[in-house]
Design an enzyme around this catalytic site. Structure first.
Site, PDB file in Angstrom:
ATOM      1  N   ASP A  52      36.762 105.791 -36.728  1.00 32.55           N
ATOM      2  CA  ASP A  52      36.115 104.514 -36.460  1.00 32.55           C
ATOM      3  C   ASP A  52      37.092 103.345 -36.512  1.00 32.55           C
ATOM      4  OD1 ASP A  52      33.309 105.475 -36.282  1.00 32.55           O
ATOM      5  OD2 ASP A  52      33.698 106.073 -38.336  1.00 32.55           O
ATOM      6  N   HIS A  75      41.823  83.651 -40.143  1.00 30.46           N
ATOM      7  CA  HIS A  75      40.455  83.469 -39.644  1.00 30.46           C
ATOM      8  C   HIS A  75      39.682  84.769 -39.819  1.00 30.46           C
ATOM      9  CE1 HIS A  75      42.554  85.193 -36.167  1.00 30.46           C
ATOM     10  NE2 HIS A  75      41.375  85.526 -35.655  1.00 30.46           N
ATOM     11  N   ASP A  79      40.263  92.007 -36.512  1.00 26.56           N
ATOM     12  CA  ASP A  79      41.667  92.402 -36.417  1.00 26.56           C
ATOM     13  C   ASP A  79      42.555  91.595 -37.351  1.00 26.56           C
ATOM     14  OD1 ASP A  79      41.167  90.140 -34.853  1.00 26.56           O
ATOM     15  OD2 ASP A  79      42.743  90.590 -33.410  1.00 26.56           O
ATOM     16  N   ASP A 165      45.722  83.269 -34.629  1.00 26.95           N
ATOM     17  CA  ASP A 165      45.224  83.230 -33.251  1.00 26.95           C
ATOM     18  C   ASP A 165      44.831  81.792 -32.939  1.00 26.95           C
ATOM     19  OD1 ASP A 165      45.572  85.922 -33.090  1.00 26.95           O
ATOM     20  OD2 ASP A 165      43.444  86.443 -33.105  1.00 26.95           O
ATOM     21  N   ASP A 197      51.195  83.606 -31.693  1.00 28.30           N
ATOM     22  CA  ASP A 197      50.287  84.473 -30.940  1.00 28.30           C
ATOM     23  C   ASP A 197      50.751  84.616 -29.492  1.00 28.30           C
ATOM     24  OD1 ASP A 197      48.071  85.727 -29.828  1.00 28.30           O
ATOM     25  OD2 ASP A 197      46.765  83.969 -29.982  1.00 28.30           O
ATOM     26  N   HIS A 366      32.606  82.744 -19.828  1.00 24.41           N
ATOM     27  CA  HIS A 366      33.476  83.126 -20.944  1.00 24.41           C
ATOM     28  C   HIS A 366      34.799  82.395 -20.838  1.00 24.41           C
ATOM     29  CE1 HIS A 366      35.490  85.419 -24.022  1.00 24.41           C
ATOM     30  NE2 HIS A 366      36.431  85.768 -23.166  1.00 24.41           N
ATOM     31  N   SER A 368      38.617  82.331 -23.093  1.00 21.06           N
ATOM     32  CA  SER A 368      39.362  83.050 -24.128  1.00 21.06           C
ATOM     33  C   SER A 368      39.623  82.154 -25.329  1.00 21.06           C
ATOM     34  CB  SER A 368      40.687  83.553 -23.557  1.00 21.06           C
ATOM     35  OG  SER A 368      41.459  84.172 -24.579  1.00 21.06           O
ATOM     36  N   HIS A 370      42.422  82.609 -26.999  1.00 21.90           N
ATOM     37  CA  HIS A 370      43.879  82.652 -27.141  1.00 21.90           C
ATOM     38  C   HIS A 370      44.522  81.740 -26.096  1.00 21.90           C
ATOM     39  CE1 HIS A 370      43.742  86.178 -29.845  1.00 21.90           C
ATOM     40  NE2 HIS A 370      42.693  86.509 -29.126  1.00 21.90           N
ATOM     41  N   HIS A 392      51.438  89.406 -32.256  1.00 20.31           N
ATOM     42  CA  HIS A 392      50.093  89.607 -31.688  1.00 20.31           C
ATOM     43  C   HIS A 392      50.153  89.928 -30.198  1.00 20.31           C
ATOM     44  CE1 HIS A 392      48.302  86.799 -35.035  1.00 20.31           C
ATOM     45  NE2 HIS A 392      48.992  87.818 -35.506  1.00 20.31           N
TER      46      HIS A 392
END
Length: 556
Positions: A52, A75, A79, A165, A197, A366, A368, A370, A392
């Site tokens: 998992d 944050h 990840d 990030d 990042d 949407h 991003s 980043h 990253h």
């Protein structure tokens, strides 16, 4: 600060997050003080059956001779925080982070029976924390969720800036913009190294503001006669706020569907980061009590996860939510590489049930979290580091980010490193001083246990070539075979050729057992190994197959 402390070098060791997406974890050591920035996980790929989560191997930290003095979380994304339960046994000090990051991680730690009383310390932007020779300064950055931080780590060797990030959103929903003035001030004072990042370095322009999706969603709200179902990451609190505000504007009710969005929306409301007007929210069990035109469902499953709410909705297996001909389903998230096939399957099931499926590329639904290349350039221009280390991202992103940095600041020395590289900063500069032991630990979440290599190997055998169970009975006094010798198969393709092969194999194994010394035939362990090796040899030589073989020997 004493001269002995000033003379100490600073070692930076990434334990995950370089040349990959996920597992973002970095150890920074000066003398006998170590801090860790982030503790992330990576979600398992399809070639890891039954796994998992993937977390970094922490052997480097275990071998330091001292425990980690503190952990700093940039944050609350998985990840960056999902691996904290596996790190905590090595930590003797507190965990620092924003209120949201700590609220999200507290539940995970409690699920692992880790006592967090008094150890989770919220920090605010511009706040400083002293840990041994380190002074860690927290700086606000914008991302795809609220309460995100960059870190300016003041060390005896100089200032290290870790961006976490980030993107540079000048009009965020919460009005909390990236602290560009302080980043510029640090750049003027002198920054030793920037760790930034690299996720979207190959995307031109800027990522855009979260507000940019409002127009696309307004079109959907205006034109949809039935339910609106929006699949998104459970941590996208800003996106939730936009949908809640639009629902109130268009007289719709909002239902959160799926454990992730339910839990995170409750946490965000408790912290004041998500505001839902009175009378707008309904429970998922109440969706069927309202006309479709009055409902917006915010759900998990944007990546096609089999157990997520949207996947169950797509096959008409959800207790409370069903899709009809007039409904619209919006995938408001970027497809993570490797998930395209699973997402496509869910979309097809939804389309078969008459829903209109909308995804990125059809409408602007949407953005991003980043920064794109122009935002990265701005970060470099402000910070002006002596050294730059891209983090990253996979290697192609790190390499491209290095080239971008060279075009912005020609005086900066670029260091493209890998997980496990010991990057040492001292009075003579920066250099890689050896390698630390790094790797991955595979976690089976259903048992909260680690999956050993041999277990993974067996699972791959089962998934690829099936299972064969040879069963034989042996007289333990004489070593003679008794009764019949059977071979049971599961997941092993049986046709005329394989049936003949198994018949031949049965005879060969019977002969091999009878030819073995009596000491071997009367020792169950040795006999099992003889049967396994003989059958494995036959199947590999004659069929090119490697199923998992589990001999069963019954003692008579």
């Amino acid at each position: 600060m004493p001269e002995t402390t000033l003379a100490l070098p600073v070692d930076v060791v990434p334990l995950g997050g370089l040349r990959e997406f996920g597992m973002n974890t970095m150890a920074i050591t000066c003398g006998d003080t170590t801090i860790v920035v982030d503790a992330g996980v990576m979600f398992a790929e399809p070639d890891l059956p039954g796994v998992d989560l993937v977390v970094p191997d922490l052997a480097y930290l275990e071998g330091l001779g001292h425990k980690v003095a503190a952990v700093f979380l940039t944050h609350g994304h998985e990840d960056h925080i999902g691996g904290l339960p596996y790190l905590m046994p090595l930590v003797e000090g507190p965990v620092y982070g924003s209120r949201l990051a700590l609220a999200l991680v507290e539940n995970r730690l409690e699920q692992h029976s880790i006592d967090v009383r008094g150890r989770l310390k919220p920090v605010a932007p511009r706040e400083r924390v002293q840990v041994g020779p380190f002074t860690i300064e927290c700086l606000r950055v914008t991302h795809s969720m609220p309460d995100c931080l960059a870190l300016a780590i003041h060390t005896p060797a100089g200032v290290l800036v870790h961006t976490g990030d980030f993107k540079i959103d000048h009009t965020p929903l919460d009005a909390e913009t990236t602290d560009l003035p302080r980043l510029a001030e640090l750049g003027q004072q002198g920054v030793l190294a920037l760790f930034a990042d690299s996720t979207n370095v190959d995307r031109p322009g800027v990522a855009g503001s979260e507000r940019d999706v409002i127009d696309g969603f307004e079109e959907i709200f205006t034109s949809t006669a039935g339910k609106i179902v929006v699949a998104m990451f459970a941590s996208s609190i800003h996106r939730m706020q936009i949908l809640v505000d639009l629902a109130a504007q268009f007289d719709r009710n909002v239902a959160f569907v799926g454990r992730g969005v339910i839990d995170n929306s409750e946490t965000a409301q408790r912290l004041g980061l998500l505001r839902i007007p009175s009378g707008v929210q309904i429970r998922d069990s109440e969706v069927r009590n309202f006309p479709g035109s009055d409902v917006v469902c915010i759900t998990t499953g944007s990546q096609g996860e089999p157990a997520a709410a949207l996947s169950r909705i797509a096959i008409d297996d959800h207790r409370f939510v069903k899709v009809d001909d007039d409904d619209v389903v919006v995938f408001s998230a970027r497809a993570i590489p490797g998930n395209e096939r699973a997402i496509g399957r869910v979309m097809n099931h939804l389309a078969l049930r008459g829903a209109d499926v909308i995804y990125e590329g059809q409408k602007h639904i949407h953005v991003s979290g980043h920064g794109h290349v122009e935002e990265l350039k701005l970060m470099h221009s402000l910070v002006r580091p002596k050294y730059f280390v891209p983090i990253h991202g996979e290697y192609r992103q790190l390499a491209r980010h290095a080239r971008v940095a060279q075009t912005v600041s020609r005086g900066t020395e670029i260091l493209v490193i890998d997980n496990g590289d010991v990057l040492r900063f001292d009075g003579e500069g920066a250099a890689i001083e050896g390698r630390a032991e790094v790797g991955r630990r595979l976690i089976d979440g259903t048992r909260t246990g680690e999956v050993a290599d041999e277990v993974l190997r067996d699972r791959k055998h089962l998934a690829g070539d099936g299972l064969i169970v040879p069963m034989l009975a042996v007289n333990m006094q004489t070593g003679e075979l008794a009764g019949t010798f059977e071979i049971i198969t599961r997941g092993f393709v049986v046709d005329e050729a394989s049936e003949a092969l198994l018949r031949d194999a049965t005879a060969m194994i019977r002969d091999a057992v009878r030819a073995a010394p009596i000491e071997e035939r009367t020792d169950v362990g040795l006999l099992r190994e003889r049967v396994r090796s003989e059958l494995q040899r036959v199947l590999r030589r004659k069929a090119g197959r490697r199923p998992l073989i589990v001999p069963v020997v019954m003692e008579i």
